[in-house]
Each structure stands twice: as C-alpha cells, then as structure tokens.
Design an enzyme around this catalytic site. Structure first.
Site, PDB file in Angstrom:
ATOM      1  N   THR A   1      49.950  37.879  71.359  1.00 35.40           N
ATOM      2  CA  THR A   1      49.855  36.551  70.760  1.00 35.40           C
ATOM      3  C   THR A   1      50.306  35.461  71.726  1.00 35.40           C
ATOM      4  OG1 THR A   1      50.159  37.445  68.530  1.00 35.40           O
ATOM      5  CG2 THR A   1      50.652  35.116  68.842  1.00 35.40           C
TER       6      THR A   1
ATOM      7  N   SER B   1      48.016  43.827  71.196  1.00 36.14           N
ATOM      8  CA  SER B   1      48.807  45.046  71.390  1.00 36.14           C
ATOM      9  C   SER B   1      48.485  46.154  70.400  1.00 36.14           C
ATOM     10  CB  SER B   1      50.311  44.731  71.369  1.00 36.14           C
ATOM     11  OG  SER B   1      50.764  44.427  70.074  1.00 36.14           O
TER      12      SER B   1
ATOM     13  N   THR C   1      53.345  41.665  69.788  1.00 35.18           N
ATOM     14  CA  THR C   1      54.454  42.132  68.955  1.00 35.18           C
ATOM     15  C   THR C   1      54.123  43.373  68.131  1.00 35.18           C
ATOM     16  OG1 THR C   1      53.804  40.635  67.158  1.00 35.18           O
ATOM     17  CG2 THR C   1      55.406  39.804  68.759  1.00 35.18           C
ATOM     18  N   ASP C   2      52.833  43.673  67.912  1.00 28.79           N
ATOM     19  CA  ASP C   2      52.484  44.782  67.025  1.00 28.79           C
ATOM     20  C   ASP C   2      53.038  46.112  67.517  1.00 28.79           C
ATOM     21  OD1 ASP C   2      51.145  43.012  65.429  1.00 28.79           O
ATOM     22  OD2 ASP C   2      49.138  43.828  65.777  1.00 28.79           O
TER      23      ASP C   2
END
Length: 335
Positions: free
Chosen positions: A12, A53, A86-87
C-alpha cells in the site's frame, strides 16, 4: 546515524489508483520522496519488486532474504528498511528474523493508506523506520508502525484499516519512537539464527488448515494428498480438535509430513490440557506446539524447517529450535 538501505517490495505504501482499486506500482525512490529523512541519515534505495503483499511467495521471501544478506555484506551500511505490504508483512518479517545473523537491524514498515492519500501514514512510518534502522542494534528484525517498534516474532496485523495496524497480542512492544529518538523497553529473545537456505531446489508446499464446528479431516487429508511437506493445524481453544483429526495427523506424520499446532484464538499459547482430540492427543500423534505464534508465522517456522533439511526427524528438531520450544517428550507408558 549513518547509511540506511531501503529495499522496496511494493504494498500500500507504494500503491496508486488503477481505475478500479489500488495496486503497488511506485518505485522505492518515489516512496522515499514522500518521507522526511532523519537528520544525519543517508539513504540508498534497492527496488527489489513491486507487488501487493497478498501475492508474496516463498520465492519472493527468499529473494528478499538474499538481498538483505548482500546489502549487509557492506560494512558501511548501518541498517535496512524494508517497505512491504501489510497483508503478509508479519510472515516476511518473521522469515527474515529466523535467519538474521547480524547485529544491524532490518526494519519492516508500510502503510494503511496509499502513496498519494492526503494525511497518509506512509511518510511518518518510513521516517520512523529509517530512524530505527540507523540507531538500534542487536534487536533482530523489527516492525515499525504508528510510532511503535515491535519484534518480528509474535507481531501480527491486528487492524484491517486503522493506522495502529500491528501488535503482539501475547507480548509487549520493543520500543517507541519519541521526539528524543528510540526509547527501548525490552530486547527480544531469539534463538540462534538458521543458516541461509540453499539457493536451488524445489520449494516445499506448506499448508494451513483450520478446525471448526463440524470440522473433519477432509481438508487436512487433501493437503497431504496435494504434496504438503508441512501443515499448520489451526485448532480451537488452547489447541484442540477431534479424535478423527488426531488420526489424520498421526497418519501424516508417519509419512514424513511436519505438523505444527496453533490456535484460532488471538492471544495466549497452545497447551496440552485436553484429550479426546485435544492438544494432549495431537502432540502424541506427532504435532509440534507453536507457543503463541499464530497461523501465518507458524507456517513460516514450518517452511524454514522444511528448507533446512529433507529429513523428517531433523525438520521437527529445526522447527522446535525456531520456536524456541523444548525437545519432544519421551512417551510414558500408561498406568
């Protein structure tokens, strides 16, 4: 203060609007240009990849690990920042932490808001990560988000959208980023680092299967049939399933499959308390308890064990080392 290398992987923090949604497409230099660089820090950027990610693979993580090793071969480098989506950040950070053998830090950060969002969190997170990478030592791999510094081990994404995205539900953070610098609260306990995995060879399949009401061994057995060399069983409570799943675990272990046991509960360790399909029976069937690690990081520990050796018994030993868990107990005859 000194030289920090930023390894850009996408996420992101590097995402722009694509017409129907956001996707990573910005180079690391574009991301760096949004952030204030701490005084006295010089920065060099390595553009490794640019992906959302959720698409990260073991191949990507191995490439990142090797790039980190190559960067740290330069003694002039004081630390590394990895910008990452962040995933799956918690998985990549823990993978690197299991193999990180240098006192200089590797600091993961990212953003919950895209690159060009007004009031986005990326610039502050990147500034704080650069400051952390330039100043701390002997803390392993870290995650810096929303002014907080977390150890890679145990830290997971706890908010889908909010800025305070990461925490260790079963532990405390390592430090805070303050106006005076990095205020350290504790030093993470880490096992001795694992060797760098071999550069060649097929990558092992490691699956995750969750137990639930009406859960049966169908999906677990399907993972075995698909060629999984390791399986993480996400059990209920403190690590409980059913006698039928215990039988499936025992059969899988007898075939050389490495099975790790975690829980779908957000906080606390798995523990041998219950029988009739509970953790007592699952451990007796050959599953390895993963402490307070949750599914994503438990899978990374199994992956690292599978990358370390092809021998099933040795893999279980490597997994226990990665988990900092005790050796397997010797069975005691029933009385």
């Amino acid at each position: 203060m000194g030289q920090v290398v930023v390894i850009s992987t996408g996420g992101t923090i590097a995402s722009r609007w694509q017409g129907s949604g956001f996707a990573a497409d910005a180079a690391g230099g574009d991301v760096l240009a949004t952030a204030p660089v701490p005084e006295g820090v010089s920065v060099r950027v390595v553009d490794l990849m640019s992906v959302n990610s959720a698409r990260i693979t073991t191949g990507h993580q191995l490439a990142l690990l090797r790039t980190v090793r190559e960067v740290l071969a330069d003694p002039a480098v004081d630390g590394i920042v990895v910008t990452h989506g962040t995933d799956t950040l918690e998985e990549s950070a823990f993978f690197l932490d299991l193999h990180h053998d240098d006192p200089r830090p590797v600091v993961f950060t990212g953003a919950q808001l895209p690159l060009e969002a007004e009031g986005g969190d990326g610039p502050r997170n990147l500034h704080d990560a650069l400051l952390t990478a330039a100043t701390v030592r002997d803390l392993g791999v870290l995650v810096v988000f929303d002014g907080k510094v977390h150890a890679a081990r145990g830290t997971v994404k706890v908010q889908t959208l909010a800025a305070d995205a990461f925490a260790d539900p079963s532990g405390t953070r390592v430090a805070d980023v303050t106006a005076d610098g990095i205020e350290i609260h504790r030093r993470p306990e880490r096992p001795a680092p694992l060797p760098l995995p071999a550069a060649e060879g097929p990558l092992p399949r490691i699956d995750v299967v969750m137990h639930h009401c009406d859960g049966d061994p169908v999906l677990f057995n399907a993972a075995v049939a698909a060629g999984a060399q390791g399986i993480v069983l996400v059990a209920t409570g403190a690590g409980n399933a059913t006698p039928e799943i215990c039988a499936a675990v025992e059969a899988a272990v007898s075939r050389g499959v490495l099975v790790a046991l975690t829980t779908r509960v957000s906080t606390g360790p798995v523990a041998e308390i219950y029988t009739h399909g509970g953790a007592v029976d699952l451990v007796a069937a050959g599953a390895v308890l993963t402490g307070a690690l949750r599914a994503g990081q438990a899978r990374i520990a199994v992956l690292s064990a599978a990358l370390a050796t092809a021998d099933p018994a040795a893999r279980a030993d490597v997994l226990r080392h990665a988990l900092a868990a005790p050796a397997a107990a010797v069975p005691v005859a029933a009385v």
